[in-house]
Design a protein around this motif. Sequence first.
Motif, PDB file in Angstrom:
ATOM      1  N   TYR A  11       0.836  -1.201   0.000  1.00 22.67           N
ATOM      2  CA  TYR A  11       0.000   0.000   0.000  1.00 22.67           C
ATOM      3  C   TYR A  11       0.871   1.250   0.000  1.00 22.67           C
ATOM      4  O   TYR A  11       2.068   1.193   0.309  1.00 22.67           O
ATOM      5  N   THR A  15       2.736  -0.501   3.798  1.00 19.13           N
ATOM      6  CA  THR A  15       2.302  -1.803   4.325  1.00 19.13           C
ATOM      7  C   THR A  15       2.367  -2.867   3.231  1.00 19.13           C
ATOM      8  O   THR A  15       1.766  -2.713   2.172  1.00 19.13           O
ATOM      9  N   ALA A  17       0.918  -5.838   2.299  1.00 17.47           N
ATOM     10  CA  ALA A  17      -0.253  -6.640   2.667  1.00 17.47           C
ATOM     11  C   ALA A  17      -0.207  -8.026   2.055  1.00 17.47           C
ATOM     12  O   ALA A  17      -0.743  -8.979   2.631  1.00 17.47           O
ATOM     13  N   PRO A  35      -5.865 -14.679  10.295  1.00 16.88           N
ATOM     14  CA  PRO A  35      -6.298 -13.728  11.319  1.00 16.88           C
ATOM     15  C   PRO A  35      -6.574 -12.352  10.707  1.00 16.88           C
ATOM     16  O   PRO A  35      -6.213 -12.104   9.553  1.00 16.88           O
ATOM     17  N   ASN A  36      -7.202 -11.468  11.462  1.00 24.69           N
ATOM     18  CA  ASN A  36      -7.404 -10.097  10.993  1.00 24.69           C
ATOM     19  C   ASN A  36      -6.062  -9.477  10.652  1.00 24.69           C
ATOM     20  O   ASN A  36      -5.086  -9.652  11.373  1.00 24.69           O
ATOM     21  N   GLY A  37      -6.000  -8.774   9.532  1.00 21.43           N
ATOM     22  CA  GLY A  37      -4.768  -8.130   9.101  1.00 21.43           C
ATOM     23  C   GLY A  37      -3.863  -9.027   8.279  1.00 21.43           C
ATOM     24  O   GLY A  37      -2.798  -8.604   7.834  1.00 21.43           O
ATOM     25  N   ALA A  38      -4.292 -10.271   8.021  1.00 24.18           N
ATOM     26  CA  ALA A  38      -3.454 -11.233   7.293  1.00 24.18           C
ATOM     27  C   ALA A  38      -3.237 -10.837   5.833  1.00 24.18           C
ATOM     28  O   ALA A  38      -2.245 -11.233   5.217  1.00 24.18           O
ATOM     29  N   GLY A  39      -4.205 -10.084   5.283  1.00 22.78           N
ATOM     30  CA  GLY A  39      -4.132  -9.742   3.860  1.00 22.78           C
ATOM     31  C   GLY A  39      -5.251 -10.373   3.041  1.00 22.78           C
ATOM     32  O   GLY A  39      -5.262 -10.270   1.814  1.00 22.78           O
TER      33      GLY A  39
END
Length: 223
Positions: A11, A15, A17, A35-39
């Motif tokens: 990004y 980041t 991602a 998990p949350n934020g894994a992409g």
Amino acid sequence: MLSITNLTHIYANGTRALDDVSLEIPRGMFGLLGPNGAGKSTLMRTIATLQSPSSGSIKFGELDVIKEPEMLRRTLGYLPQDFGVYPRVSAYDMLDHMAILKGISSGKERKDTVETLLNQVNLWNVRKKAIAGFSGGMRQRFGIAQALIGNPQLIIVDEPTAGLDPEERNRFLNLLAEIGENVVIILSTHIVEDVADLCPRMAVLAGGRIQLEGAPQDLIGSL
Ligand code: ADP
Ligand code: ADP
């Protein structure tokens, strides 16, 4: 078959991602767990051609998805995570309208399409009610109906069971499994059970990288 090769997305804020993701996704239900934020959403949006990757390639059969996004969109059904517009129009009228947008211009064909979908997702009895008044499970089933307009060969559902009670969740997942026999369905979720119960193949994404890939019964022990 969907083939993802060396896909990276960085990004604007730096980041990373997705970091060199490669995956072969066969016909049927495929679970993408992480998990949350894994992409996961970044990967789903990239496959759905809503954003371009920094590098890498995606092919759907012979089709180069990144070079010819408009060709993929013709055969794509996408249920985004934040599918959240619950208008005060009826389920029937909304699907009919979306079928027009999908290019189904014949009135007879549209009627058949909308009626078949409403029955398939079990919303026939409430077809005249406003979507705004639907429960979470009804909204998700409506979301799947709109994603199925035009017989897509690739279907992406992002975190579909969030907020559903167990009965609605089972109903929704069984619906996906029925549809998924003949097309590619990617089910992105952070809930292990969603994948373990229904997907013959799965991958685990974390920190933008594929950590594990295989059959759920072989992998679940190591999660
Ligand atoms: P792109 O690289 O695709 O252009 P940007 O970094 O410019 O994306 O951000 C696009 C939008 O997403 C911005 O409005 C930004 O505020 C928002 N955003 C930034 N960081 C995050 C984050 N961690 N999670 C979700 N949205 C974010
Ligand atoms: P997931 O769907 O698995 O929760 P995401 O794809 O939403 O993961 O996010 C992956 C990583 O990218 C996270 O670190 C998130 O904060 C970041 N991210 C997501 N969208 C943006 C954005 N528009 N701009 C900058 N960072 C983002």
